[in-house]
Design an enzyme around this catalytic site. Structure first.
Site, mmCIF file in Angstrom:
data_model
loop_
_atom_site.group_PDB
_atom_site.id
_atom_site.type_symbol
_atom_site.label_atom_id
_atom_site.label_comp_id
_atom_site.label_asym_id
_atom_site.label_seq_id
_atom_site.Cartn_x
_atom_site.Cartn_y
_atom_site.Cartn_z
ATOM 1 N N LEU A 83 0.827 -1.201 0.000
ATOM 2 C CA LEU A 83 0.000 0.000 0.000
ATOM 3 C C LEU A 83 0.868 1.261 0.000
ATOM 4 O O LEU A 83 0.425 2.345 0.360
ATOM 5 C CB LEU A 83 -0.959 -0.020 1.195
ATOM 6 C CG LEU A 83 -1.915 -1.236 1.196
ATOM 7 C CD1 LEU A 83 -2.765 -1.261 2.467
ATOM 8 C CD2 LEU A 83 -2.821 -1.239 -0.039
ATOM 9 N N ASP A 105 3.465 5.024 -7.377
ATOM 10 C CA ASP A 105 3.156 5.222 -5.956
ATOM 11 C C ASP A 105 3.409 6.671 -5.523
ATOM 12 O O ASP A 105 2.621 7.269 -4.786
ATOM 13 C CB ASP A 105 4.015 4.300 -5.090
ATOM 14 C CG ASP A 105 3.974 2.866 -5.573
ATOM 15 O OD1 ASP A 105 3.035 2.509 -6.303
ATOM 16 O OD2 ASP A 105 4.894 2.100 -5.216
HETATM 17 C C1 GLA Z 1 4.957 -1.266 -7.014
HETATM 18 C C2 GLA Z 1 5.873 -0.214 -7.622
HETATM 19 C C3 GLA Z 1 5.133 0.620 -8.656
HETATM 20 C C4 GLA Z 1 4.400 -0.261 -9.662
HETATM 21 C C5 GLA Z 1 3.613 -1.357 -8.956
HETATM 22 C C6 GLA Z 1 3.013 -2.329 -9.920
HETATM 23 O O1 GLA Z 1 3.958 -0.659 -6.282
HETATM 24 O O2 GLA Z 1 6.375 0.635 -6.619
HETATM 25 O O3 GLA Z 1 6.044 1.500 -9.289
HETATM 26 O O4 GLA Z 1 5.296 -0.786 -10.587
HETATM 27 O O5 GLA Z 1 4.416 -2.066 -8.035
HETATM 28 O O6 GLA Z 1 2.034 -1.712 -10.664
#
Ligand code: GLA
Length: 410
Positions: A145, A198
């Site tokens: 998360l 994120d």
């Molecule tokens: C993690 C990474 C993101 C993205 C997701 C998959 O959360 O930090 O940059 O690649 O995985 O969508």
């Protein structure tokens, strides 16, 4: 009573978010206790759940995250001697170092996410000196998360409240620059080669909206995301199977995609349109690369489909796209695992309109789109399925699209 029976009647564990006041008070209290003076203020940044568009960001694709009500709080005080001192309620070891010593490979562990942001912003020409910071967070840790992006984001907005800051850190352009620095911190100092979704979510989302993020040019659109109006809720299931992005699997997926793009003569897999997919797959010479590329191209298309439904006011019809996303991540991208599959299957069986893993995968969290008021019922069904499969106890929260990083106290 057997062990299982004792737990059988217990209600599913809820992961509650702190209020702003509560989070700020916790961080301030840790700060004054450890450093012996008051902070300049408290800044905070949210974790996120991605609604759809997984493992697309580092392929120049589309993603659709929302900010969670769960936030990381940083009580912060600027210093002018180039020293950084960090303490976190979650970590047993505090950290102290000099900004001038922060460099790739020089800081290990959680401090890299914080000191790395200061380093990256200084490299970007911003007026960064030293600081003291105390971190407290209710973003579930290691749950997929984005506790790390929340940590980075809280420090980035604290640093940006500087009289000589270059640009407007509250504009979307300024936010994009902060997010870019957080990504550099994570990639180059913390050593996780993640793709940027994120950090964009934590810094650029809007309350009540999902963020349509185009990772080819970094542009965003804010799409109204009012599940309550459609009689729906988004249940997040933390499988408690810890995931780690600094291990090799994530980097391996990324490397396979980049190699496939090179073979296909495109900058990123985003350039492959769905209509060209079969021809592109025929040009790759191994099944694994073919499966990974198929996931990325179809997933980007699913984001488009989801956005179309959302814009047409048909949010109750997005379930099959969420299901297809999970199945593709399970079969083609191979990043789910027993806990995530169990959570998704149980949520679907309990009547979810759609369910999928969210985030990087290999453990972490799943989301389920459910009718409002059914969270307890669906959670109980998931707990039951985990018990039957001999898995650990999952935990739950209901996600509402929340506010981006900002100052928590005046
Ligand atoms: C993690 C990474 C993101 C993205 C997701 C998959 O959360 O930090 O940059 O690649 O995985 O969508």
């Amino acid at each position: 009573m057997s062990h299982t029976d004792q737990h059988a009647s217990a209600s599913p564990e809820r992961l509650d978010a702190w209020s702003d006041g509560d989070g700020a008070a916790r961080a301030t209290s840790t700060f004054s206790r450890v450093f012996g003076h008051e902070p300049d203020g408290v800044w905070s940044a949210p974790g996120r759940v991605n609604i759809i568009g997984e493992h697309t960001d580092y392929n120049g694709g589309l993603a659709l995250p929302i900010a969670l009500p769960h936030r990381t709080f940083a009580a912060f005080r600027r210093r002018d001697d180039g020293v950084i001192r960090l303490v976190s309620g979650r970590e047993s070891t505090p950290w102290e170092g000099r900004l001038s010593d922060v460099a790739p490979g020089a800081v290990s562990g959680w401090a890299g996410y914080v000191a790395g942001v200061a380093w990256a912003l200084e490299q970007a020409g911003q007026p960064v000196t030293g600081f003291d910071a105390a971190i407290e967070s209710c973003v579930p840790y290691g749950a997929g998360l984005s506790s790390s992006a929340a940590l980075e984001g809280s420090v980035a907005v604290a640093l940006a409240e500087h009289p000589d800051w270059v640009g407007d850190p509250s504009s979307d352009e300024g936010r994009a620059a902060l997010a870019a620095a957080c990504v550099r911190a994570e990639n180059e100092i913390a050593g996780a080669n993640t793709g940027g979704m994120d950090q964009a979510a934590s810094l650029r989302c809007r309350e009540g909206h999902a963020l349509l993020l185009d990772c080819r040019d970094g542009s965003v659109e804010h799409l109204e995301f009012d599940l309550a109006a459609a009689g729906l809720e988004l249940l997040v299931i933390d499988t408690r199977a810890e995931h780690a992005l600094v291990d090799g699997q994530y980097a391996q997926r990324r490397a396979t995609c980049e190699a496939a793009a090179a073979t296909l003569g495109v900058e990123t897999l985003r350039e492959i349109e769905p209509a060209q997919l079969d021809a592109a797959l025929a040009r790759l010479d191994d099944d694994v690369s073919r499966a990974r590329v198929r996931h990325v191209v179809t997933e980007i298309e699913r984001v488009r489909g989801f956005v179309d439904l959302l814009s047409a006011g048909k949010v109750r019809e997005v379930g099959p796209l969420m299901d297809a996303s999970h199945d593709s991540l399970r079969d083609d991208y191979e990043v789910t695992g027993t806990e995530l599959d169990t959570a998704v299957n149980a949520a679907r069986a309990a009547g979810a309109l759609g369910a999928r893993m969210t985030g990087g995968g290999f453990g972490g969290s799943a989301i389920a789109l459910i009718d409002a008021g059914r969270a307890d019922e669906v959670s109980t069904a998931v707990v039951q399925a985990f018990r039957e499969a001999g898995l650990g106890e999952p935990a739950f929260l209901v996600a509402t699209p929340s506010a981006p990083a900002g100052r928590a106290t005046a």
